[in-house]
Design a protein around this motif. Structure first.
Motif, PDB file in Angstrom:
ATOM      1  N   GLU A 150       0.831  -1.213   0.087  1.00  0.00           N
ATOM      2  CA  GLU A 150       0.046   0.324   0.165  1.00  0.00           C
ATOM      3  C   GLU A 150       1.033   1.279  -0.028  1.00  0.00           C
ATOM      4  O   GLU A 150       2.151   1.114   0.262  1.00  0.00           O
ATOM      5  CB  GLU A 150      -0.814   0.150   1.368  1.00  0.00           C
ATOM      6  CG  GLU A 150      -1.722  -1.175   1.357  1.00  0.00           C
ATOM      7  CD  GLU A 150      -3.266  -1.011   0.676  1.00  0.00           C
ATOM      8  OE1 GLU A 150      -3.317  -0.060  -0.339  1.00  0.00           O
ATOM      9  OE2 GLU A 150      -4.072  -1.824   0.694  1.00  0.00           O
ATOM     10  N   TRP A 152       2.166   4.751   1.546  1.00  0.00           N
ATOM     11  CA  TRP A 152       2.078   5.137   3.017  1.00  0.00           C
ATOM     12  C   TRP A 152       2.916   6.708   2.839  1.00  0.00           C
ATOM     13  O   TRP A 152       3.662   6.774   2.125  1.00  0.00           O
ATOM     14  CB  TRP A 152       2.811   4.403   3.791  1.00  0.00           C
ATOM     15  CG  TRP A 152       2.135   3.206   4.461  1.00  0.00           C
ATOM     16  CD1 TRP A 152       1.801   1.991   3.525  1.00  0.00           C
ATOM     17  CD2 TRP A 152       1.706   2.696   5.674  1.00  0.00           C
ATOM     18  NE1 TRP A 152       0.965   1.067   4.496  1.00  0.00           N
ATOM     19  CE2 TRP A 152       1.009   1.477   5.523  1.00  0.00           C
ATOM     20  CE3 TRP A 152       1.541   3.451   6.907  1.00  0.00           C
ATOM     21  CZ2 TRP A 152       0.488   0.927   6.580  1.00  0.00           C
ATOM     22  CZ3 TRP A 152       0.890   2.835   7.903  1.00  0.00           C
ATOM     23  CH2 TRP A 152       0.188   1.669   7.715  1.00  0.00           C
ATOM     24  N   PRO A 160       4.376   6.414  10.638  1.00  0.00           N
ATOM     25  CA  PRO A 160       3.790   6.012   9.050  1.00  0.00           C
ATOM     26  C   PRO A 160       2.220   6.433   9.081  1.00  0.00           C
ATOM     27  O   PRO A 160       1.391   6.098  10.222  1.00  0.00           O
ATOM     28  CB  PRO A 160       4.216   4.472   9.237  1.00  0.00           C
ATOM     29  CG  PRO A 160       5.104   4.527  10.072  1.00  0.00           C
ATOM     30  CD  PRO A 160       5.048   5.090  11.222  1.00  0.00           C
ATOM     31  N   GLU A 161       1.830   6.873   8.226  1.00  0.00           N
ATOM     32  CA  GLU A 161       0.383   7.417   7.884  1.00  0.00           C
ATOM     33  C   GLU A 161      -0.140   6.669   6.589  1.00  0.00           C
ATOM     34  O   GLU A 161       0.626   6.773   5.510  1.00  0.00           O
ATOM     35  CB  GLU A 161       0.304   8.782   7.758  1.00  0.00           C
ATOM     36  CG  GLU A 161       0.454   9.474   8.967  1.00  0.00           C
ATOM     37  CD  GLU A 161       0.590  11.070   8.682  1.00  0.00           C
ATOM     38  OE1 GLU A 161      -0.450  11.675   7.960  1.00  0.00           O
ATOM     39  OE2 GLU A 161       1.285  11.706   9.239  1.00  0.00           O
ATOM     40  N   ARG A 162      -0.905   5.603   6.644  1.00  0.00           N
ATOM     41  CA  ARG A 162      -1.430   5.024   5.398  1.00  0.00           C
ATOM     42  C   ARG A 162      -2.266   5.724   4.563  1.00  0.00           C
ATOM     43  O   ARG A 162      -3.142   6.525   5.061  1.00  0.00           O
ATOM     44  CB  ARG A 162      -2.139   3.592   5.976  1.00  0.00           C
ATOM     45  CG  ARG A 162      -2.545   2.942   4.782  1.00  0.00           C
ATOM     46  CD  ARG A 162      -3.113   1.500   5.397  1.00  0.00           C
ATOM     47  NE  ARG A 162      -3.649   0.637   4.508  1.00  0.00           N
ATOM     48  CZ  ARG A 162      -3.764  -0.754   4.648  1.00  0.00           C
ATOM     49  NH1 ARG A 162      -3.985  -1.204   5.854  1.00  0.00           N
ATOM     50  NH2 ARG A 162      -4.138  -1.457   3.797  1.00  0.00           N
ATOM     51  N   SER A 165      -5.862   1.934   0.850  1.00  0.00           N
ATOM     52  CA  SER A 165      -6.477   0.581   1.325  1.00  0.00           C
ATOM     53  C   SER A 165      -7.279  -0.072   0.414  1.00  0.00           C
ATOM     54  O   SER A 165      -8.123   0.506   0.065  1.00  0.00           O
ATOM     55  CB  SER A 165      -7.258   0.970   2.669  1.00  0.00           C
ATOM     56  OG  SER A 165      -7.580  -0.223   3.121  1.00  0.00           O
TER      57      SER A 165
END
Length: 359
Positions: A150, A152, A160-162, A165
């Motif tokens: 994915e 990030w 970390p920030e996604r 999704s």
């Protein structure tokens, strides 16, 4: 970062000297070569003027930045917006092998600081425009919360920030920022087993973009629809174009293409026989730096070409090593790259070389 073994090209090409001048010895200060005409001056950020004192150097005047050792492979250098450091991926088991962590390497000397490492997981950045000043973040791909990659992002000193999704088994990888930091372009891939299950085609990767804050991705280049494999997109500093590598279905040679930021205006830039990969931009958006076997080279080397097309200029000159994944420094004077002695079978290290004058 290369994803396949190199293929020999079958036609010769004119190669121009990319880096002149004699080396001043390990640790000695050199006057930087002038960058491309119109390259912006440094805006308050210190220019990279030399590799760390005592650094190993090659006959082509490239200087060693970082050698991981222990069988680990240092890859994908991407300059910080202030030019003081580079983001990198470090693979634990050799070139593109094993778990992968992200590190930040200071250019005034010292070892990289690990910023993200998950056991048995891969976190991989793209060379080029993966670190953005407007977003105050760098972008990367990882499978840390899923069985597939994915997109990030991470702010220096943050967590970390996604961004994306999805659950269809494809991988979202090789992301880079738009210059305003609002969009991220990435590559969507399907492994053969996932492609077969959906009646789709493996190795016909597509290019997409997504808002930095997430949301529904937008298709830019349809791999299956065009019968092509499209990889490693890098957004231009001017924001209007994206460069990437492409090959036709069943083909072996990669060529360089650009596409408008809205998905229109597909145009081939470099189409000579061979593998032309890992493209990214000069800081003024007028030139591309990439890795290529142009001229029937035994191992790929770093080249520069006008973004409008023309004769590529050879920058690195060590035929015994694979040189790839290049990134241009923000001041336009330097190019960082990965190099694996003897080809991609061995671990890579990070090197720095002066950018060529293209006047």
């Amino acid at each position: 970062m290369r994803t396949r073994a190199l293929t020999a090209v079958v036609a010769a090409a004119v190669l121009l000297a990319g880096c002149g001048g004699s080396d001043s010895g390990a640790g000695g200060r050199e006057e930087p070569a002038p960058g491309p005409t119109g390259a912006p001056a440094t805006t308050g950020a210190p220019a990279v003027t030399e590799a760390p004192a005592g650094a190993e150097h090659r006959a082509d005047a490239a200087r060693l930045l970082y050698h991981a050792g222990g069988g680990r492979s240092a890859q994908n250098p991407a300059f910080a917006p202030d030019g003081r450091s580079v983001l990198l991926t470090e693979f634990s088991g050799g070139y593109n092998q094993g778990a992968a962590a992200l590190g930040v390497l200071p250019l005034d000397g010292g070892a990289p600081r690990t910023v993200l490492e998950d056991p048995d997981r891969t976190a991989v950045n793209l060379p080029g425009s993966s670190w953005n000043a407007a977003a105050d973040a760098f972008v990367f791909a990882t499978d840390r919360e899923s069985g597939h990659d994915e997109v990030w992002l991470m702010r220096p000193g943050g967590v970390p920030e996604r961004v994306t999704s999805h659950a269809d088994g494809s991988g979202y990888s090789e992301p880079s920022f738009s210059p305003d930091g609002e969009w991220i372009v990435f590559q969507r891939s399907r492994e053969p087993e996932h492609a077969a299950a959906r009646g789709d085609t493996a190795e016909q990767d597509s290019l997409w973009k997504v808002r930095r804050g997430g949301g529904a991705p937008v298709l830019l280049v349809d791999g299956r629809g065009t019968g092509s494999d499209n990889r490693q997109p890098n957004w231009s500093p001017t924001g209007d174009r994206i460069v990437f590598q492409r090959r036709s279905a069943g083909g072996e040679d990669w060529s360089l293409w650009t596409v408008d930021a809205d998905g229109g205006g597909l145009r081939r830039v470099v189409d000579s026989p061979g593998e032309h990969t890992d493209p990214s931009w000069s800081p003024d958006g007028r030139y591309l730096v990439f890795s290529s076997t142009l001229g029937d080279l035994p191992n790929a080397q770093v080249f520069v070409v006008d973004a409008a097309g023309g004769t590529p200029v050879r920058v690195t000159r060590d035929d015994t090593a694979y040189d790839g994944a290049p990134s241009w420094s923000p001041d336009g004077r330097w190019i960082a790259f990965e190099s694996a002695p003897g080809g991609e079978a061995g671990p890579a290290a990070l090197w720095l070389i002066r950018a060529p004058s293209t006047r």
